[in-house]
Motif scaffolding. Structure first.
Motif: not given
Length: 234
Positions: A82-88, A103-107, A148-151
């Motif tokens: 389960s991931a946290g929240h990345g930049p928006r 990439m670190d947060v989601y992938f 969405v990109v890294f997921r």
């Protein structure tokens, strides 16, 4: 004598990760949790398990919780990422360093523990992995650009892993939540859901538990939407 099943939850201090930990404990799993806040370690102790306060973006911290789990129980049957929240930001306003962070947060937050846990599962004869992703991985929303990109990349990784490890009895699937009650409720978002409500973290946890169970023993490499009908891709 029945084998005691063990679940490792990465990012299990709150929200969907914590709900998954509670549900798996109810299902009889021993629980280990990595969380960047002390909440995960406290929850693990509440559930009779073990926890580490650290980051899934740190390979050393991931190794620490894997080693602790193996020292305590000698096996890992289930892994939940389960991931946290990345930049928006608007898509062309995102600088290189924020894309790297995304990439670190989601992938990589999922790839790191999978890389460590998969050989353990293979050696013990099997196991199952669930990555908590997002329903917008295949219908990208500008509200969550790095997510969405890294997921979407995580979906490709998941399929590659499933191809390589299915014959070794190690399964992997992604759960794709929509608007879930771990987020603040916004009328516009709720109204976009055909079911007319936010989903609950318990509903996500139930899907995770199913995918980890023997009932899903023939399911691997899949992306399961749990979004009340928000997305419509076939």
């Amino acid at each position: 004598m029945a084998v005691e099943k063990v679940a490792l939850i990465m990012g299990g201090g709150s929200g969907m990760g914590a709900a998954a930990a509670r549900r798996l404990a109810q299902d009889g799993y021993r629980i280990a949790i990595l969380s960047s806040s002390g909440k995960g370690e406290a929850l693990a102790k509440e559930l009779g398990g073990v926890g580490v306060t650290g980051s899934n973006q740190s390979l050393d911290d991931v190794k620490q919780v894997v080693d602790l789990t193996m020292t305590t129980w000698g096996r890992i049957d289930a892994l939940v990422n389960s991931a946290g929240h990345g930049p928006r930001a608007p898509v062309l306003d995102i600088p290189d360093e924020d894309w790297h962070q995304g990439m670190d947060v989601y992938f990589l937050s999922a790839v790191r523990p999978i890389r460590l846990v998969a050989p353990i599962m293979e050696a013990q004869g099997g196991g199952a992995i669930v990555n908590i992703s997002t329903t917008w991985a295949f219908e990208p929303s500008s509200a969550f650009p790095t997510s969405v990109v890294f997921r979407a990349g995580l979906a490709s990784f998941t399929k590659l892993f499933a191809d390589a490890y299915a014959a070794k009895n190690v399964r992997v699937n992604n759960v794709l939540p929509g608007w879930i009650d771990s987020l603040p409720e916004v009328d516009e978002r709720r109204d976009s859901v055909p079911m007319g409500r936010y989903g609950t973290v318990e509903e996500i946890a139930g899907t995770v538990a199913f995918l980890l169970s023997e009932s899903a023993g023939y399911v691997t490499g899949q992306n399961i939407r749990v979004d009340g009908g928000v997305t419509r891709s076939i």
